[in-house]
Write a protein that holds these residues in place. Structure first.
Motif, PDB file in Angstrom:
ATOM      1  N   VAL A 177       0.868  -1.169   0.000  1.00 38.02           N
ATOM      2  CA  VAL A 177       0.000   0.000   0.000  1.00 38.02           C
ATOM      3  C   VAL A 177       0.906   1.220   0.000  1.00 38.02           C
ATOM      4  N   LYS A 178       0.689   2.109  -0.980  1.00 37.63           N
ATOM      5  CA  LYS A 178       1.550   3.282  -1.128  1.00 37.63           C
ATOM      6  C   LYS A 178       0.850   4.536  -0.622  1.00 37.63           C
ATOM      7  N   PHE A 179       1.593   5.310   0.135  1.00 40.50           N
ATOM      8  CA  PHE A 179       1.130   6.603   0.634  1.00 40.50           C
ATOM      9  C   PHE A 179       2.049   7.681   0.098  1.00 40.50           C
ATOM     10  N   ARG A 180       1.618   8.946   0.239  1.00 39.01           N
ATOM     11  CA  ARG A 180       2.471  10.103  -0.013  1.00 39.01           C
ATOM     12  C   ARG A 180       2.494  10.882   1.293  1.00 39.01           C
ATOM     13  N   PRO A 181       3.493  11.712   1.513  1.00 41.51           N
ATOM     14  CA  PRO A 181       3.528  12.477   2.768  1.00 41.51           C
ATOM     15  C   PRO A 181       2.320  13.400   2.919  1.00 41.51           C
ATOM     16  N   GLU A 199      -6.845  12.911   4.476  1.00 44.05           N
ATOM     17  CA  GLU A 199      -7.412  12.087   5.548  1.00 44.05           C
ATOM     18  C   GLU A 199      -8.328  10.982   5.008  1.00 44.05           C
ATOM     19  N   HIS A 200      -9.205  11.322   4.071  1.00 46.71           N
ATOM     20  CA  HIS A 200     -10.129  10.317   3.541  1.00 46.71           C
ATOM     21  C   HIS A 200      -9.360   9.212   2.816  1.00 46.71           C
ATOM     22  N   ASP A 201      -8.380   9.598   1.993  1.00 49.96           N
ATOM     23  CA  ASP A 201      -7.567   8.605   1.284  1.00 49.96           C
ATOM     24  C   ASP A 201      -6.787   7.747   2.274  1.00 49.96           C
ATOM     25  N   TYR A 202      -6.307   8.402   3.328  1.00 51.24           N
ATOM     26  CA  TYR A 202      -5.570   7.674   4.363  1.00 51.24           C
ATOM     27  C   TYR A 202      -6.463   6.595   4.992  1.00 51.24           C
ATOM     28  N   GLN A 203      -7.701   6.969   5.337  1.00 48.60           N
ATOM     29  CA  GLN A 203      -8.627   6.021   5.966  1.00 48.60           C
ATOM     30  C   GLN A 203      -8.956   4.861   5.027  1.00 48.60           C
ATOM     31  N   CYS A 209       1.853  -7.050   4.807  1.00 48.69           N
ATOM     32  CA  CYS A 209       1.578  -5.787   4.130  1.00 48.69           C
ATOM     33  C   CYS A 209       2.807  -4.884   4.194  1.00 48.69           C
ATOM     34  N   LYS A 210       3.222  -4.410   3.044  1.00 51.41           N
ATOM     35  CA  LYS A 210       4.346  -3.480   2.953  1.00 51.41           C
ATOM     36  C   LYS A 210       3.757  -2.087   2.773  1.00 51.41           C
ATOM     37  N   VAL A 211       4.040  -1.204   3.725  1.00 47.53           N
ATOM     38  CA  VAL A 211       3.529   0.161   3.674  1.00 47.53           C
ATOM     39  C   VAL A 211       4.662   1.047   3.172  1.00 47.53           C
ATOM     40  N   THR A 212       4.421   1.742   2.064  1.00 46.43           N
ATOM     41  CA  THR A 212       5.459   2.542   1.411  1.00 46.43           C
ATOM     42  C   THR A 212       5.038   4.004   1.329  1.00 46.43           C
ATOM     43  N   ILE A 213       5.961   4.882   1.678  1.00 44.89           N
ATOM     44  CA  ILE A 213       5.765   6.322   1.486  1.00 44.89           C
ATOM     45  C   ILE A 213       6.653   6.712   0.314  1.00 44.89           C
ATOM     46  N   PHE A 214       6.054   7.339  -0.698  1.00 44.55           N
ATOM     47  CA  PHE A 214       6.823   7.745  -1.872  1.00 44.55           C
ATOM     48  C   PHE A 214       6.954   9.261  -1.891  1.00 44.55           C
ATOM     49  N   PHE A 215       8.184   9.731  -1.958  1.00 42.84           N
ATOM     50  CA  PHE A 215       8.456  11.168  -1.971  1.00 42.84           C
ATOM     51  C   PHE A 215       8.722  11.616  -3.398  1.00 42.84           C
ATOM     52  N   ARG A 216       8.064  12.727  -3.792  1.00 38.43           N
ATOM     53  CA  ARG A 216       8.302  13.304  -5.110  1.00 38.43           C
ATOM     54  C   ARG A 216       8.943  14.677  -4.946  1.00 38.43           C
ATOM     55  N   VAL A 259      12.751  16.372   1.421  1.00 38.59           N
ATOM     56  CA  VAL A 259      13.295  17.161   2.530  1.00 38.59           C
ATOM     57  C   VAL A 259      12.504  16.894   3.816  1.00 38.59           C
ATOM     58  N   HIS A 260      11.223  16.548   3.667  1.00 40.42           N
ATOM     59  CA  HIS A 260      10.352  16.354   4.831  1.00 40.42           C
ATOM     60  C   HIS A 260      10.138  14.869   5.140  1.00 40.42           C
ATOM     61  N   LYS A 261      11.235  14.172   5.402  1.00 40.45           N
ATOM     62  CA  LYS A 261      11.130  12.743   5.734  1.00 40.45           C
ATOM     63  C   LYS A 261      10.387  12.531   7.047  1.00 40.45           C
ATOM     64  N   ASP A 262      10.413  13.543   7.903  1.00 37.40           N
ATOM     65  CA  ASP A 262       9.713  13.439   9.185  1.00 37.40           C
ATOM     66  C   ASP A 262       8.209  13.260   8.987  1.00 37.40           C
ATOM     67  N   ARG A 263       7.631  13.875   7.928  1.00 38.32           N
ATOM     68  CA  ARG A 263       6.203  13.707   7.649  1.00 38.32           C
ATOM     69  C   ARG A 263       5.905  12.266   7.221  1.00 38.32           C
ATOM     70  N   GLY A 264       6.785  11.712   6.404  1.00 30.37           N
ATOM     71  CA  GLY A 264       6.620  10.325   5.978  1.00 30.37           C
ATOM     72  C   GLY A 264       6.704   9.377   7.155  1.00 30.37           C
ATOM     73  N   LEU A 265       7.667   9.632   8.034  1.00 31.80           N
ATOM     74  CA  LEU A 265       7.823   8.802   9.228  1.00 31.80           C
ATOM     75  C   LEU A 265       6.600   8.911  10.132  1.00 31.80           C
ATOM     76  N   ALA A 266       6.013  10.101  10.213  1.00 32.27           N
ATOM     77  CA  ALA A 266       4.807  10.307  11.021  1.00 32.27           C
ATOM     78  C   ALA A 266       3.646   9.480  10.475  1.00 32.27           C
ATOM     79  N   VAL A 267       3.519   9.414   9.142  1.00 33.37           N
ATOM     80  CA  VAL A 267       2.444   8.612   8.524  1.00 33.37           C
ATOM     81  C   VAL A 267       2.646   7.135   8.855  1.00 33.37           C
ATOM     82  N   LEU A 268       3.882   6.646   8.735  1.00 33.16           N
ATOM     83  CA  LEU A 268       4.160   5.234   9.043  1.00 33.16           C
ATOM     84  C   LEU A 268       3.889   4.917  10.507  1.00 33.16           C
ATOM     85  N   GLU A 269       4.274   5.834  11.401  1.00 27.92           N
ATOM     86  CA  GLU A 269       4.022   5.610  12.841  1.00 27.92           C
ATOM     87  C   GLU A 269       2.529   5.602  13.130  1.00 27.92           C
TER      88      GLU A 269
END
Length: 182
Positions: A100-104, A108-112, A128-135, A140-150
């Protein structure tokens, strides 16, 4: 005897145990169709006994000295082996890895919605492999991606455990979740 398609050297098709005339040793230890030991006999005599009963002489232990052969119906034996393989295949479970791929900036609706997919995959017994893809400059904002994974980790902790903690690889950050066995 079979040949290669281009007509060169012959090759031997190995379709299982040697049987009947393919057994080319002078003596064999024979076990009859009821499981009784008949002892060490000349191969041609053992073959005659098998033919009398309308069965095949099948080599079951070719490495033994002398080789052990059993009098049996070879077709029935192969059929039973095939059935056993099919039964074993039915009982094995194949665990798939769903991604399942996310973006930073995932809304909210897509996240749910994606979270529902993750919960469904885990309840079906898949990893399940949860992936954050940065474009672009999002990297620069890896902290946002980490927050989504947490957040995903917190909201699935009742049905999943983290098999691989969040780690960054190039423009992606991912973690692996596996279902908790009940």
């Amino acid at each position: 005897m079979s040949f290669h398609r281009d007509g060169r050297r012959p090759y031997r098709r190995d379709d299982g145990a040697r049987r009947n005339e393919r057994i080319r040793v002078p003596q064999v230890r024979v076990v009859d169709d009821e499981g009784n030991q008949l002892g060490v006999l000349p191969t041609n005599k053992a073959l005659d006994i098998a033919r009398e009963k309308g069965l095949d002489l099948v080599e079951v232990a070719g490495k033994a000295d002398p080789p052990v052969c059993k009098i049996m119906d070879y077709g029935k034996f192969m059929y039973q082996q095939q059935k056993r393989k099919q039964e074993a295949k039915k009982k094995q479970t194949v665990i798939q890895i769903k991604e399942v791929k996310f973006r930073p900036k995932t809304d909210e609706h897509d996240y749910q919605t994606k979270l529902k997919h993750i919960r469904r995959f885990l309840s079906d017994g898949d990893k399940c492999k949860v992936t954050i893809f940065f474009r672009g400059r999002e990297i620069v904002h890896k902290d946002r991606g980490l927050a989504v994974l947490e957040r995903v980790q917190e909201e699935t902790q009742d049905i999943a455990k983290v098999e691989q903690s969040p780690r960054s690889e190039g423009r992606t950050m991912n973690m692996m979740l596996s279902p908790i066995k009940k």
